[in-house]
Motif scaffolding. Structure first.
Motif, mmCIF file in Angstrom:
data_model
loop_
_atom_site.group_PDB
_atom_site.id
_atom_site.type_symbol
_atom_site.label_atom_id
_atom_site.label_comp_id
_atom_site.label_asym_id
_atom_site.label_seq_id
_atom_site.Cartn_x
_atom_site.Cartn_y
_atom_site.Cartn_z
ATOM 1 N N THR A 29 0.826 -1.205 0.000
ATOM 2 C CA THR A 29 0.000 0.000 0.000
ATOM 3 C C THR A 29 0.861 1.255 0.000
ATOM 4 O OG1 THR A 29 -1.783 -1.174 1.150
ATOM 5 C CG2 THR A 29 -1.845 1.229 1.216
ATOM 6 N N CYS A 30 1.965 1.232 0.718
ATOM 7 C CA CYS A 30 2.873 2.386 0.707
ATOM 8 C C CYS A 30 3.401 2.659 -0.691
ATOM 9 C CB CYS A 30 4.035 2.147 1.673
ATOM 10 S SG CYS A 30 3.585 2.245 3.418
ATOM 11 N N LEU A 31 3.758 1.616 -1.420
ATOM 12 C CA LEU A 31 4.237 1.797 -2.791
ATOM 13 C C LEU A 31 3.132 2.373 -3.668
ATOM 14 C CD1 LEU A 31 4.661 0.492 -5.855
ATOM 15 C CD2 LEU A 31 6.647 1.407 -4.671
ATOM 16 N N HIS A 32 1.901 1.908 -3.466
ATOM 17 C CA HIS A 32 0.786 2.423 -4.262
ATOM 18 C C HIS A 32 0.507 3.896 -3.952
ATOM 19 C CE1 HIS A 32 0.262 -1.497 -5.824
ATOM 20 N NE2 HIS A 32 -0.262 -2.022 -4.734
ATOM 21 N N LEU A 33 0.761 4.327 -2.741
ATOM 22 C CA LEU A 33 0.622 5.753 -2.421
ATOM 23 C C LEU A 33 1.549 6.591 -3.295
ATOM 24 C CD1 LEU A 33 0.436 5.622 1.483
ATOM 25 C CD2 LEU A 33 -1.406 6.361 -0.038
ATOM 26 N N LEU A 34 2.781 6.132 -3.467
ATOM 27 C CA LEU A 34 3.725 6.857 -4.323
ATOM 28 C C LEU A 34 3.309 6.781 -5.788
ATOM 29 C CD1 LEU A 34 7.211 5.946 -2.777
ATOM 30 C CD2 LEU A 34 5.940 8.092 -2.560
ATOM 31 N N ALA A 35 2.826 5.608 -6.206
ATOM 32 C CA ALA A 35 2.382 5.485 -7.592
ATOM 33 C C ALA A 35 1.191 6.404 -7.867
ATOM 34 C CB ALA A 35 2.011 4.032 -7.887
ATOM 35 N N VAL A 39 6.126 6.923 -8.847
ATOM 36 C CA VAL A 39 6.615 5.588 -9.219
ATOM 37 C C VAL A 39 5.696 5.061 -10.310
ATOM 38 C CG1 VAL A 39 6.911 3.194 -8.464
ATOM 39 C CG2 VAL A 39 7.594 5.039 -6.946
ATOM 40 N N ALA A 40 6.275 4.416 -11.310
ATOM 41 C CA ALA A 40 5.493 3.748 -12.357
ATOM 42 C C ALA A 40 5.808 2.257 -12.310
ATOM 43 C CB ALA A 40 5.817 4.322 -13.730
ATOM 44 N N TYR A 41 4.788 1.440 -12.321
ATOM 45 C CA TYR A 41 4.981 0.001 -12.149
ATOM 46 C C TYR A 41 5.853 -0.614 -13.238
ATOM 47 C CZ TYR A 41 0.899 0.627 -9.091
ATOM 48 O OH TYR A 41 0.020 1.053 -8.128
ATOM 49 N N ASP A 42 5.783 -0.091 -14.449
ATOM 50 C CA ASP A 42 6.521 -0.706 -15.546
ATOM 51 C C ASP A 42 7.881 -0.064 -15.795
ATOM 52 O OD1 ASP A 42 4.648 -2.737 -16.166
ATOM 53 O OD2 ASP A 42 3.358 -1.223 -17.083
ATOM 54 N N GLY A 53 -9.742 5.520 -6.139
ATOM 55 C CA GLY A 53 -10.444 4.275 -6.360
ATOM 56 C C GLY A 53 -9.856 3.482 -7.513
ATOM 57 N N GLU A 54 -9.412 4.181 -8.544
ATOM 58 C CA GLU A 54 -8.802 3.515 -9.693
ATOM 59 C C GLU A 54 -7.518 2.798 -9.305
ATOM 60 O OE1 GLU A 54 -11.426 6.787 -10.933
ATOM 61 O OE2 GLU A 54 -9.690 6.702 -9.558
ATOM 62 N N ARG A 55 -6.756 3.402 -8.393
ATOM 63 C CA ARG A 55 -5.508 2.784 -7.945
ATOM 64 C C ARG A 55 -5.789 1.505 -7.172
ATOM 65 N NH1 ARG A 55 -0.811 3.356 -10.029
ATOM 66 N NH2 ARG A 55 -1.467 5.532 -10.273
ATOM 67 N N VAL A 56 -6.779 1.539 -6.311
ATOM 68 C CA VAL A 56 -7.119 0.338 -5.546
ATOM 69 C C VAL A 56 -7.614 -0.751 -6.486
ATOM 70 C CG1 VAL A 56 -8.603 -0.621 -3.749
ATOM 71 C CG2 VAL A 56 -7.624 1.665 -3.456
ATOM 72 N N GLU A 57 -8.447 -0.375 -7.451
ATOM 73 C CA GLU A 57 -8.956 -1.362 -8.404
ATOM 74 C C GLU A 57 -7.814 -2.004 -9.181
ATOM 75 O OE1 GLU A 57 -11.381 -3.693 -9.138
ATOM 76 O OE2 GLU A 57 -12.718 -1.974 -8.828
ATOM 77 N N LEU A 58 -6.856 -1.189 -9.597
ATOM 78 C CA LEU A 58 -5.705 -1.722 -10.320
ATOM 79 C C LEU A 58 -4.872 -2.627 -9.426
ATOM 80 C CD1 LEU A 58 -3.815 -1.809 -12.778
ATOM 81 C CD2 LEU A 58 -2.764 0.317 -11.942
ATOM 82 N N SER A 59 -4.665 -2.225 -8.178
ATOM 83 C CA SER A 59 -3.784 -2.990 -7.299
ATOM 84 C C SER A 59 -4.349 -4.361 -6.963
ATOM 85 C CB SER A 59 -3.502 -2.211 -6.013
ATOM 86 O OG SER A 59 -4.654 -2.124 -5.193
#
Length: 389
Positions: free
Chosen positions: A70-76, A81-84, A278-284
């Motif tokens: 979740t911490c990483l997703h906060l930065l994304a 941060v970009a996952y790819d 919400g989009e970030r949570v859905e993606l994660s």
């Protein structure tokens, strides 16, 4: 409803302790942002007879990983941060020995090919952040990154934690405390405990495996989970508890775990405050892989840093639920945290008797979570108003 449900779970915990299946444990659950279950039972410390209460802290192994993801997703979510992107974009030294193309996504999905611990790792080395990150940066992948999935049991924490430190400047412990726990009002999540809470920690004990459990361990598993550092005895050491070991060293209450997942179950919101889109949570929580996992030796449904619910035969973790939309993370020995957005449920279970080798339907986490699900599914949250005559 809340009183009845809590009473039901309290009775179940008492039965588990009285039967000898558990020593001490806590359970918490939030429903639509409301704490509807907070129960505990048994002994925090068998040697002293200290009972578990709502403030008892448990080392919860890989349940910690959910907070780290979740911490990483906060930065994304903030565009930092970009996952790819290659990990080396943020951590240049990581590019050594054929790892230049490994992406953040591959770390989050355990497909980077570097699940193994440094050769000869010791408990003392694990407490040294710089030493561990330097050693992992020097790793060569065990196979072509992306070609196999293998649970990065310990290394996940240093990998994600160091990305966060390189991007933000703060340690993962400080970032988690300030950016995740503080907005949620969570006080009892520690990546390295202060001395003043040591007396609240429940020592862990490893139960004997069930009769008939396999005793052979693969060479890969010995490299990923070296026995000299992967034991209750090691994580009970004071210096290990005081260290930041984000792959499996979080010291937590069930209430903290459940509140974290309650926010995710509401797609990034907590009591009017939005932490993630919400989009970030859905993606994660979207399925990234359900491939065979070389370490877990089974198919395993994974999102971005979280394990996913679903049916066993499809690689899902039924302790979280069977629909497939649930996501979270279990911990070695039986702890568990997950979000169930369909039910708006955030769940946390912490415990001190580490039990392994059980079918998931036999685990305490499944039995408790399933009792909550069945109660909720049979009890309308908002009973319809009586029809007017």
């Amino acid at each position: 409803m809340q009183h009845d449900l809590n009473h039901l779970i309290q009775n179940l915990l008492d039965e588990l302790v009285e039967s000898g299946e558990e020593v001490g444990l806590q359970v918490a659950a939030y429903l639509d942002g409301r704490l509807v279950v907070e129960a505990w039972a048994g002994l925090a410390d068998e040697a002293t007879g200290r009972p578990v209460d709502g403030e008892t802290l448990f080392t919860s192994w890989s349940t910690t990983k959910g907070f780290v993801a979740t911490c990483l997703h906060l930065l994304a979510d903030r565009g930092l941060v970009a996952y790819d992107n290659p990990v080396a974009t943020y951590w240049p030294e990581f590019a050594a020995n054929g790892k230049a193309a490994i992406t953040v996504r591959q770390i989050l999905t355990h497909s980077a090919g570097i699940p193994h611990m440094p050769e000869g790792v010791t408990p003392d080395m694990m407490t040294d952040w710089t030493a561990m990150c330097m050693a992992i940066a020097g790793h060569a992948p065990l196979w072509k990154p992306g070609s196999k999935v293998a649970y990065h049991a310990w290394t996940f924490g240093w990998l994600i934690g160091e990305i966060i430190r390189r991007v933000d400047g703060r340690s993962i412990a400080q970032f988690a405390r300030e950016e995740l726990c503080l907005p949620l009002g969570i006080e009892d999540f520690y990546l390295g405990i202060p001395a003043e809470v040591e007396h609240r920690v429940a020592p862990l004990r490893q139960a004997r495996p069930p009769a008939g459990s396999p005793i052979e361990v693969s060479d890969l598993n010995l490299r990923v989970l070296p026995p000299q550092v992967t034991s209750a005895r090691v994580v009970n050491r004071p210096e290990v508890r005081r260290a930041s070991i984000p792959g499996g060293g979080g010291v937590i209450t069930a209430r903290a775990v459940a509140r974290h997942y309650a926010m995710l179950a509401d797609f990034g919101q907590w009591q009017g405050t939005r932490l993630l889109s919400g989009e970030r949570v859905e993606l994660s929580r979207s399925l990234q892989t359900d491939a065979w996992d070389e370490v877990l030796e089974a198919r395993n449904r994974k999102g971005l840093g979280y394990m996913l619910g679903g049916h066993d035969e499809e690689g899902g973790d039924i302790r979280m639920g069977r629909s497939g939309g649930e996501f979270g993370h279990p911990g070695n020995g039986g702890s568990l945290g997950f979000a169930d957005p369909a039910r708006k449920l955030g769940f946390g279970l912490t415990k001190n008797l580490m039990r392994s080798g059980l079918a998931r339907e036999q685990t305490t986490a499944y039995r408790v979570a399933e009792a909550i699900r069945q109660y909720l599914d049979q009890t309308p949250l908002n009973p319809p108003a009586a029809e007017s005559s």
